[in-house]
Design a protein around this motif. Structure first.
Motif, short mmCIF file in Angstrom:
data_model
loop_
_atom_site.label_atom_id
_atom_site.label_comp_id
_atom_site.label_asym_id
_atom_site.label_seq_id
_atom_site.Cartn_x
_atom_site.Cartn_y
_atom_site.Cartn_z
N PRO A 36 0.79 -1.27 0.03
CA PRO A 36 -0.02 -0.12 0.08
C PRO A 36 0.91 1.30 -0.03
CG PRO A 36 -0.65 -1.55 1.55
CD PRO A 36 0.45 -2.18 1.32
N VAL A 37 0.41 2.23 -0.67
CA VAL A 37 1.04 3.36 -0.53
C VAL A 37 0.21 4.42 0.32
CG1 VAL A 37 1.88 5.48 -2.26
CG2 VAL A 37 2.04 3.24 -2.83
N PRO A 38 0.63 4.73 1.49
CA PRO A 38 -0.17 5.86 2.13
C PRO A 38 -0.02 7.22 1.82
CG PRO A 38 1.91 5.07 3.49
CD PRO A 38 1.85 4.25 2.16
N TYR A 39 -1.06 8.00 2.03
CA TYR A 39 -1.07 9.33 1.95
C TYR A 39 -0.92 9.77 0.49
CZ TYR A 39 -0.33 8.32 6.68
OH TYR A 39 -0.38 7.90 8.18
N ALA A 40 -1.27 9.06 -0.52
CA ALA A 40 -1.11 9.27 -1.84
C ALA A 40 -2.18 10.43 -2.06
CB ALA A 40 -1.27 8.35 -2.79
N ASN A 41 -1.98 11.41 -3.11
CA ASN A 41 -2.89 12.46 -3.37
C ASN A 41 -3.95 11.74 -4.68
OD1 ASN A 41 -2.54 14.97 -2.32
ND2 ASN A 41 -0.64 14.97 -3.17
N VAL A 42 -5.01 11.74 -4.44
CA VAL A 42 -6.33 11.05 -5.08
C VAL A 42 -7.24 12.49 -5.49
CG1 VAL A 42 -7.70 9.22 -5.75
CG2 VAL A 42 -5.77 8.78 -4.08
N TYR A 43 -7.40 12.84 -6.81
CA TYR A 43 -8.24 13.71 -7.18
C TYR A 43 -8.83 13.76 -8.49
CZ TYR A 43 -3.62 15.79 -8.81
OH TYR A 43 -2.44 15.89 -9.59
N ASP A 54 -5.37 6.61 2.98
CA ASP A 54 -5.21 6.36 4.26
C ASP A 54 -3.76 5.81 4.47
OD1 ASP A 54 -5.73 3.70 3.96
OD2 ASP A 54 -7.67 3.90 5.02
N GLU A 55 -3.56 5.53 5.67
CA GLU A 55 -2.40 4.70 6.02
C GLU A 55 -2.18 3.09 5.55
OE1 GLU A 55 -3.70 5.59 10.11
OE2 GLU A 55 -4.24 6.14 8.32
N ASN A 56 -3.51 2.63 4.93
CA ASN A 56 -3.44 1.44 4.32
C ASN A 56 -3.51 1.63 2.69
OD1 ASN A 56 -3.27 -0.17 6.81
ND2 ASN A 56 -5.38 0.45 7.12
N GLY A 57 -3.48 2.64 2.17
CA GLY A 57 -3.48 3.07 0.85
C GLY A 57 -4.84 3.32 0.29
N LYS A 58 -5.96 3.06 1.24
CA LYS A 58 -7.21 2.91 0.74
C LYS A 58 -7.94 4.71 0.61
CE LYS A 58 -8.53 -1.52 2.66
NZ LYS A 58 -9.35 -2.23 3.53
N PHE A 59 -8.94 4.85 -0.20
CA PHE A 59 -9.39 5.94 -0.60
C PHE A 59 -10.77 5.81 -0.79
CE2 PHE A 59 -7.90 4.86 -4.68
CZ PHE A 59 -8.94 5.21 -5.51
N TYR A 60 -11.55 7.01 -0.78
CA TYR A 60 -12.90 7.04 -1.05
C TYR A 60 -13.14 8.62 -1.71
CZ TYR A 60 -18.07 7.16 -1.84
OH TYR A 60 -19.22 7.60 -2.45
N LEU A 61 -13.74 8.77 -2.94
CA LEU A 61 -13.75 10.16 -3.45
C LEU A 61 -15.14 10.41 -4.05
CD1 LEU A 61 -12.61 12.85 -3.88
CD2 LEU A 61 -11.33 12.00 -5.76
N GLU A 62 -15.65 11.45 -3.90
CA GLU A 62 -17.22 11.53 -4.15
C GLU A 62 -17.38 12.85 -4.77
OE1 GLU A 62 -21.58 11.78 -2.33
OE2 GLU A 62 -20.48 9.82 -2.08
N SER A 63 -18.25 13.36 -5.64
CA SER A 63 -18.53 14.61 -6.29
C SER A 63 -19.74 14.64 -6.87
CB SER A 63 -17.40 15.06 -7.26
OG SER A 63 -17.82 16.30 -7.86
N LYS A 64 -20.51 15.78 -6.80
CA LYS A 64 -21.96 15.78 -7.19
C LYS A 64 -21.73 16.20 -8.92
CE LYS A 64 -23.70 17.83 -3.02
NZ LYS A 64 -24.50 19.03 -2.37
N LYS A 65 -20.49 16.56 -9.21
CA LYS A 65 -20.24 16.62 -10.60
C LYS A 65 -19.77 15.30 -11.27
CE LYS A 65 -18.66 21.38 -9.95
NZ LYS A 65 -17.64 22.41 -9.97
N THR A 66 -19.90 15.40 -12.73
CA THR A 66 -19.50 14.08 -13.41
C THR A 66 -18.04 14.11 -13.96
OG1 THR A 66 -21.98 13.81 -14.17
CG2 THR A 66 -20.18 12.89 -15.50
N TYR A 67 -17.26 13.31 -13.80
CA TYR A 67 -15.85 13.32 -14.02
C TYR A 67 -15.50 12.01 -14.67
CZ TYR A 67 -15.38 17.52 -11.04
OH TYR A 67 -15.29 18.81 -10.57
N THR A 68 -14.63 12.10 -15.55
CA THR A 68 -14.28 10.77 -16.41
C THR A 68 -12.84 10.32 -16.09
OG1 THR A 68 -13.85 12.21 -18.42
CG2 THR A 68 -15.93 11.26 -18.17
#
Length: 831
Positions: A36-43, A54-68
């Motif tokens: 796992p890669v902790p504290y990576a930027n995901v956007y 997080d410290e285990n490499g897990k992430f969750y990201l949500e937006s009200k807009k549509t992105y591809t």
């Protein structure tokens, strides 16, 4: 592929409720070796909408807009762009490769406090300007504020919904939703809204908030839960060195001491709302410390924060909290003034930190608008109200809320009020709610009567043997202007009934003028506290002999009556006058004596064992910083992190009976909690007192011993009852809780989340010759003239609920049968 029906149901539910969030993605970031890669930027590509793994490499990201497209970056690795083919993408696996060629990139490993780290140069400029930005730029300020607090059950799945517990309550699952922070499904269970106006004066260093509207649904009459909610979401300033959550002091990423516990990396530069900003990523250096991970955008000229998002490290030494997420956005006024626009905080509570365990979300969203500056108010404007409660504020119409909310409620939030009102009519829910309320308060509510305290129903001591107790109090709500309380108890060994009655009436609500009185006839353990109180129905230590060490037969039979009047003219400053009558005698003369000489100079006149005393007194109780819940005759403290100064004067009147004494007693108590620079909290307690005049043992000051197996505050762990007496004393206690700061740096211990406690206690006292001559009991008066002291070291948070202390005696080691070492413990639920 075989698809389970439950999976299909969950998929349908998630799809049905995704209309408010157009793009959702979750997954894990790995390196070439599948670590796992902790504290990576995901956007989302070419946006400022992102998160940190997080410290285990897990992430969750949500937006009200549509992105591809999703972009993932981390220092030392080549950026990776992921194409999103559908609005909802879960369990994505992102593998980063080490960069083969780096241009103008500096790699940082371990500590990032190097002189050439540009992130630290920016951080130092933030420190220089932090008290010159935002509201600090003006002498006075005022703004409108809207706050919404919500509690939700989370990790809802089909198996959970089918439990028998919810039979008859299936309609609540119509309000299921998905968190835009964690991606977990949740079900709203409580909501509170408040609209207010906030005023501040930087020259006076004072603020005042006037609430214009407030309403909640779910637990509106349970003061323990309301107190928990209020404490949970205290105000904070990200520029402060320490941020307090759940009675813990987290190191702010903007703290001057942040470089000791955080790594900082300058990750990006971009325009945010037409302001050129630096993006700095921060993450903790060590596990187990009270820190965050996240990133912030800071302006390149004012060095004011434009946006910040951070979450507590999952390894942080805090109980029952799986996640803490904080997000703040700032608006720009006149091109240079950065003002807080939106503050969102979410906490995920659970019995353990496993991802699939059920829990409760606590969410607070606060919005700010209509800032105005330099409008001076009279100085007395900021004087806090002692006890102000406006019924109209808490009963605003639906039309009021539609007009005054800063943002509309979404479909699920609008349905919470109706759903919760309906839920309260379901018998099964009422039973579960009553159980939780009973465990929290210790009382079981029957109509407008509270039965209890249930934890005092059974006891044992040497005089009464087995003891049962039953009682209760009136309870119409947390704002009751009057209250009656009483109990009766029976001992199976002495075959005697005991009882206690008390009543309180708040005559003036604004100044909290309260009249109270009561009578108690019971068996009591005298000498468990240096500073006396007038609580007629206070805790009975005589009933806990089942869990005591050594001889515990020095019990007193008391008949105590009191009448008092108190007033609080200034918030947290209380004055009280009281008149008391008490009789005291040994509960069992065969085991214990309170005898005194009728004439200390002529023993031929014999002894007396009975004391009958009239007394009047005054006290001043000052508790700066104390926060309470409720506006009634009784209030609940939000926490105990406030100072207390207590001064009491008592005058014993003689000549009214044949068994009374003339004396004057002065007592002083001071308690002060102090945050020690991120190394935990120090509690200091000072007590001093003096009795002027001759008094028998029943009225003498007794240095409080502790013969139980449990830790009791402000007692001496290695003293027996009546081991030391004094009519003049000074006692000083120091106790420091490091909150795991030391253990977090020891491999093998940091994962246990244990907490270190150390302390030392000492007391000096004397006994006058007049009181020595008056004594005719078998107790030999011994005063700690050479200073008695002891010290202890403890380990807290054992299995999250237990503390164990080891105590050693430091002086008076040559006393026969002196206790030189002991181990004591205590149970408690603490964050």
């Amino acid at each position: 592929m075989k698809i389970k029906l439950s999976q299909l149901i969950i998929t349908v539910l998630l799809t049905a409720i995704s209309s408010f969030a157009q793009t959702k993605v979750s997954g894990i970031v790995l390196d070439d070796t599948q670590l796992p890669v902790p504290y990576a930027n995901v956007y989302f590509k070419d946006t400022n909408e992102g998160t940190i793994s997080d410290e285990n490499g897990k992430f969750y990201l949500e937006s009200k807009k549509t992105y591809t497209e999703l972009e993932v970056t981390f220092v030392g690795f080549s950026p990776k762009i992921i194409t999103l083919t559908k609005p909802v993408t879960y369990n994505l696996e992102v593998v980063l490769s080490e960069a083969t060629m780096l241009k103008e990139v500096v790699l940082y490993t371990g500590k990032t406090s190097k002189k050439d780290n540009p992130a630290l140069d920016i951080l130092r400029k933030i420190w220089e300007r932090r008290r010159k930005n935002g509201l600090h730029m003006f002498d006075q300020y005022q703004y409108d504020k809207y706050e919404k607090v919500e509690f939700d059950m989370n990790s809802i799945d089909s198996a959970f919904m089918k439990r028998k517990l919810f039979k008859g309550m299936e309609f609540i699952f119509e309000h299921i939703d998905t968190s835009n922070v964690t991606g977990k499904t949740y079900l709203p269970m409580f909501i509170n809204e408040a609209v207010s106006k906030v005023y501040g004066d930087n020259t006076l260093n004072k603020t005042k908030e006037i609430i214009d509207g407030n309403r909640n649904s779910g637990f509106s009459n349970n003061q323990q839960i309301i107190a928990f909610v209020k404490d949970l979401y205290a105000d904070y300033d990200i520029y402060d060195n320490y941020l307090k959550f759940f009675d813990k002091d987290f190191v702010s990423p903007l703290s001057r001491t942040g470089i000791n516990v955080y790594n900082y990396v300058l990750a990006d530069t971009a325009y945010v709302d037409n302001k050129y900003c630096y993006n700095i990523v921060f993450y903790p250096r060590r596990k187990g410390e009270l820190t965050f991970k996240g990133n912030f955008w800071v302006n390149d000229t004012t060095f004011a924060i434009k946006q910040i998002a951070m979450s507590a490290s999952k390894a942080a030494n805090i109980n029952w909290v799986r996640d803490i997420y904080i997000e703040q956005e700032f608006d720009v006024l006149n091109d240079s003034v950065f003002l807080l626009k939106r503050d969102h905080m979410m906490s995920d509570f659970a019995l353990n930190k496993k991802e699939d365990s059920k829990g409760v979300y606590g969410k607070r969203t606060t919005l700010f608008r209509d800032y105005e500056f330099n409008i001076k108010k009279p100085d007395d404007f900021y004087t806090p109200e002692v006890n102000y409660y406006d019924e109209e504020v808490h009963n605003r119409s639906d039309e009021y809320w539609e007009e005054n909310r800063f943002e509309s409620l979404n479909q699920d939030e609008r349905g919470i009020y109706q759903m919760l009102d309906t839920l309260k009519t379901v018998p099964r829910f009422k039973q579960a709610y009553d159980l939780v309320a009973t465990l929290g308060s210790g009382y079981y509510q029957i109509g407008n009567f509270d039965y209890g305290p249930i934890f005092s129903s059974f006891g044992y001591n040497n005089v009464e043997g087995a003891r049962i107790r039953t009682g209760g109090r009136t309870y119409f709500g947390q704002n009751d202007p009057w209250r009656l309380e009483g109990y009766t108890a029976y001992g199976f060994k002495d075959n005697k009934f005991k009882y206690g009655l008390s009543g309180k009436w708040m005559v003036d609500k604004k100044k909290r003028l309260i009249l109270s009185g009561g009578n108690r006839r019971d068996i009591e353990q005298i000498g468990v506290s240096l500073t006396a109180t007038n609580d007629v129905l206070g805790r009975s230590f005589a009933s806990s002999s089942l869990f005591s060490s050594g001889s515990n037969n020095k019990l007193t039979s008391i008949n105590f009556s009191t009448f008092s009047a108190e007033i609080e003219p200034v918030k947290n400053l209380r004055f009280l006058a009281n008149f008391n009558y008490r009789t005291l005698k040994a509960a069992d003369p065969k085991l214990f004596s309170l005898d005194y000489w009728v004439d200390p100079y002529d023993h031929s006149k014999g002894t007396e064992s009975y004391t009958e005393q009239f007394e009047y007194g005054f006290l001043v109780d000052y508790t700066p910083g104390r926060k309470t819940i409720g506006y009634g005759v009784e209030r609940s403290d939000v926490d105990d992190n406030y100072a207390r100064l207590y001064l009491k004067f008592s005058h014993g009147i003689d000549g009214l009976t044949n068994y009374d004494f003339n004396y004057r007693k002065l007592q002083f108590y001071y308690r002060q909690p102090v945050l020690v620079g991120g190394f935990g909290r120090l509690f200091t307690t000072l007590e001093a007192g003096k009795t002027f005049g001759s008094v028998p043992l029943s009225l003498m000051g007794v240095i409080p011993g502790n013969q139980s197996y449990f830790i009791i505050e402000n007692t001496y762990n290695l003293l027996d009852y009546y081991e030391f007496v004094a009519d003049e004393y000074v006692s000083l206690h120091f106790e420091h809780n490091f909150n795991g700061r030391l253990f977090s740096r020891i491999p093998g211990l940091r994962d246990l989340n244990l907490r270190e406690i150390i302390g030392i206690k000492g007391v000096y006292g004397t006994v006058s010759q007049d009181n020595i001559r008056l004594n005719a009991s078998e107790i030999i008066y011994r005063a700690p003239e050479d200073v008695y002291w002891e010290y202890h070291a403890g380990i807290g948070n054992i299995f999250k609920v237990f503390r164990l202390d080891f105590a050693w005696r430091g002086s008076y080691l040559d006393i026969p049968d002196a206790n030189k070492f002991t181990i004591k413990g205590v149970f408690g639920f603490y964050f």
